[in-house]
Design an enzyme around this catalytic site. Structure first.
Site, PDB file in Angstrom:
ATOM      1  N   GLU A   1       0.829  -1.204   0.000  1.00 48.24           N
ATOM      2  CA  GLU A   1       0.000   0.000   0.000  1.00 48.24           C
ATOM      3  C   GLU A   1       0.865   1.257   0.000  1.00 48.24           C
ATOM      4  O   GLU A   1       1.963   1.265   0.557  1.00 48.24           O
ATOM      5  CB  GLU A   1      -0.876   0.031   1.250  1.00 48.24           C
ATOM      6  CG  GLU A   1      -1.851  -1.121   1.348  1.00 48.24           C
ATOM      7  CD  GLU A   1      -2.565  -1.140   2.693  1.00 48.24           C
ATOM      8  OE1 GLU A   1      -2.977  -0.054   3.146  1.00 48.24           O
ATOM      9  OE2 GLU A   1      -2.693  -2.218   3.273  1.00 48.24           O
TER      10      GLU A   1
ATOM     11  N   CYS B   1       3.083   8.526   1.524  1.00 49.71           N
ATOM     12  CA  CYS B   1       3.521   7.627   2.587  1.00 49.71           C
ATOM     13  C   CYS B   1       4.019   6.345   1.934  1.00 49.71           C
ATOM     14  O   CYS B   1       3.242   5.609   1.306  1.00 49.71           O
ATOM     15  CB  CYS B   1       2.368   7.349   3.544  1.00 49.71           C
ATOM     16  SG  CYS B   1       2.835   6.348   4.974  1.00 49.71           S
TER      17      CYS B   1
ATOM     18  N   CYS C   1       5.011  -6.870   7.934  1.00 49.02           N
ATOM     19  CA  CYS C   1       5.780  -6.283   9.030  1.00 49.02           C
ATOM     20  C   CYS C   1       5.869  -7.266  10.184  1.00 49.02           C
ATOM     21  O   CYS C   1       4.871  -7.898  10.541  1.00 49.02           O
ATOM     22  CB  CYS C   1       5.111  -4.987   9.496  1.00 49.02           C
ATOM     23  SG  CYS C   1       6.027  -4.119  10.800  1.00 49.02           S
TER      24      CYS C   1
ATOM     25  N   CYS D   1       3.124  -4.477  16.373  1.00 49.66           N
ATOM     26  CA  CYS D   1       2.421  -3.487  17.195  1.00 49.66           C
ATOM     27  C   CYS D   1       0.934  -3.835  17.225  1.00 49.66           C
ATOM     28  O   CYS D   1       0.306  -4.008  16.181  1.00 49.66           O
ATOM     29  CB  CYS D   1       2.640  -2.087  16.629  1.00 49.66           C
ATOM     30  SG  CYS D   1       4.380  -1.577  16.639  1.00 49.66           S
TER      31      CYS D   1
ATOM     32  N   CYS E   1      -1.861  -1.861  15.197  1.00 48.13           N
ATOM     33  CA  CYS E   1      -1.553  -1.533  13.807  1.00 48.13           C
ATOM     34  C   CYS E   1      -1.987  -2.631  12.849  1.00 48.13           C
ATOM     35  O   CYS E   1      -1.714  -3.816  13.074  1.00 48.13           O
ATOM     36  CB  CYS E   1      -0.050  -1.293  13.677  1.00 48.13           C
ATOM     37  SG  CYS E   1       0.466  -0.827  12.015  1.00 48.13           S
TER      38      CYS E   1
ATOM     39  N   CYS F   1      -2.331   2.225   7.684  1.00 47.77           N
ATOM     40  CA  CYS F   1      -1.394   1.285   7.064  1.00 47.77           C
ATOM     41  C   CYS F   1      -1.849  -0.154   7.245  1.00 47.77           C
ATOM     42  O   CYS F   1      -2.121  -0.594   8.356  1.00 47.77           O
ATOM     43  CB  CYS F   1       0.004   1.457   7.669  1.00 47.77           C
ATOM     44  SG  CYS F   1       0.727   3.060   7.349  1.00 47.77           S
TER      45      CYS F   1
END
Length: 348
Positions: free
Chosen positions: A92, A105, A112, A116, A119, A338
C-alpha cells in the site's frame, strides 16, 4: 540475463554502470533527467540519446514500476493505492494533501514483523524487504496519478511510514532517500523527507551519523515500559532505558529535533500519568509530539480516546513547553491506516 531495474540505481551507481558500458559519466545525469525531471516511461522517449544506445539500454535495463491493483479516493483528498509488485506481492501507499503540499507515505517492506498491537500492518507478517526501485516506484506511480487528478500538483514530501520497519531495511531505505533527495533525481528537499521507526536502537544511532538533514519520527505511543511492551513488542528488545539514550545520542550527532508519533488509545495510554511522563521524555530528547486520534482497526478491540482527552494531552504538553499538534485525520472512509486495505484483499 535478467534486466536490472534502472530506478534502483543512485546517480553514483548509474555513473559506474555507464562507464562500464564505455559511456561518459555525463550519461547518467542525462538518464536521471529523463527519469525524474521529464518522467519518461520508455527509453525511446530519450530523444537526445543515440538510437543505438537506446537499444542497448533496452537490452540491459527495465523501467518496470509497481502496477495499480486497487485505487481509492477519499472525500478529504486522500488517495490510497494497493500496488502489485513484479512477484505478485501487494503493498500500500497513500497520498495525503496538506496546505503545504502533497505527501506520499511509502511502504518499506512486504508485511511487518514488529507486531504493534494497534496496527493493521502487522496483520500480515513480513515476507521480504522492498528493493530500492520498488520504493522509488511508489512515488512515481502516485505522482503520475496525482497529475491526472490535478496537473498543477506533485509529490512534495515523502514519509517512510507505510507498512514495515524502515530500519529493518536500512540500506535500501537510505539508497531510496538519496535518489529522492538528489538534485538530479526527484529533488525533494531533505527536510521534506521523514523516516519513521518504532524504536530500533542500532538504526537510530546509525541514522544520526548519516550527515543528512532528513527528519526522524519515532512511533512512541507510551512513555511507560509496562504499557509500551503490551502494545509494542519491540520495547522488550529496546526498552525506554535503551531507547531514550539512543535518541539523546541521535540529537547530539545530528543536531536535529525529532517527532514522537503518539496514537491516542482510550484507557490505555491517555492517562494523566502518561501525559506527564511523555512531556518529561520529549523535553529530554528535544522531541515534537504529534498526537494521533486512533484510526479503528476491526481486527482489534482498541478504541480512540475522546476528543476531550486528546485535547487535554495537547494542552498539557503545550503547558510544559513541548511543541505539539493533533494530526488531521485522513482517509477514514477508504481504510487509509497502514495495512488495512492489503489485509482486506489478502483475506484477513
Amino acid at each position: 540475463m535478467e534486466k536490472e531495474n534502472i530506478y534502483g540505481f543512485s546517480l553514483e551507481q548509474l555513473t559506474a554502470k555507464m562507464i562500464g558500458l564505455n559511456q561518459s559519466s555525463y550519461r547518467s545525469k542525462q538518464l536521471f533527467s529523463w527519469l525524474y525531471k521529464k518522467d519518461a516511461d520508455s527509453f525511446d522517449q530519450m530523444s537526445d540519446v543515440s538510437k543505438a544506445f537506446r537499444e542497448e539500454l533496452k537490452e540491459k535495463f527495465s523501467l518496470d514500476l509497481p502496477k495499480i491493483f486497487v485505487k481509492r479516493f477519499s472525500e478529504d483528498g486522500t488517495i490510497k493505492l494497493l500496488l502489485e509488485l513484479s512477484d505478485g506481492h501487494k503493498i500500500e501507499t497513500v497520498l495525503m494533501h496538506y496546505v503545504y503540499g502533497d505527501a506520499v507515505c511509502v511502504t518499506s517492506q512486504v508485511g511487518c514483523n514488529m507486531g504493534c498491537k494497534f496496527c493493521a500492518s502487522g496483520l500480515l507478517k513480513k515476507v521480504r524487504n522492498l528493493k530500492v526501485e520498488e520504493m522509488v516506484g511508489q512515488v512515481i506511480v502516485m505522482n503520475r496519478l496525482l497529475k491526472e487528478v490535478d496537473p498543477s500538483r506533485h509529490v512534495s514530501h515523502i514519509v517512510v511510514m507505510g507498512t514495515g520497519e524502515p530500519f529493518d531495511n536500512y540500506d535500501n531505505v537510505m539508497s531510496f532517500i538519496r535518489i529522492a533527495n538528489s538534485p538530479s533525481g526527484m529533488e525533494i528537499g531533505a527536510r521534506h523527507i521523514t523516516v519513521s521507526t518504532c524504536g530500533i536502537v542500532p538504526g537510530i544511532l546509525r541514522y544520526g551519523k548519516e550527515g543528512l538533514q532528513v527528519n526522524l519520527a519515532v512511533s512512541f505511543h507510551a512513555p511507560i515500559d509496562e504499557i509500551r511492551s503490551k502494545i509494542m513488542p519491540v520495547n522488550r528488545a529496546y526498552p525506554l532505558e535503551k531507547l531514550i539514550p539512543a535518541l539523546e545520542e541521535y540529537y547530539a550527532d545530528s543536531n536535529r529535533n525529532m517527532t514522537f508519533e503518539y496514537i491516542m488509545i482510550k484507557d490505555l495510554n491517555d492517562s494523566d500519568e502518561c501525559a506527564k511522563e511523555l512531556a518529561k521524555i520529549a523535553k529530554r530528547v528535544h522531541a515534537f509530539v504529534n498526537l494521533i486520534p486512533y484510526n479503528k482497526v476491526v481486527e482489534n478491540d482498541f478504541e480512540r480516546s475522546s476528543n476531550n482527552r486528546i485535547h487535554y494531552f495537547h494542552n498539557y504538553l503545550l503547558s510544559q513547553g513541548i511543541k505539539s499538534t493533533i494530526r488531521k485525520e485522513f482517509g477514514s472512509d477508504i481504510e487509509a491506516a497502514c495495512g488495512q486495505l492489503r489485509a482486506r484483499y489478502e483475506g484477513k
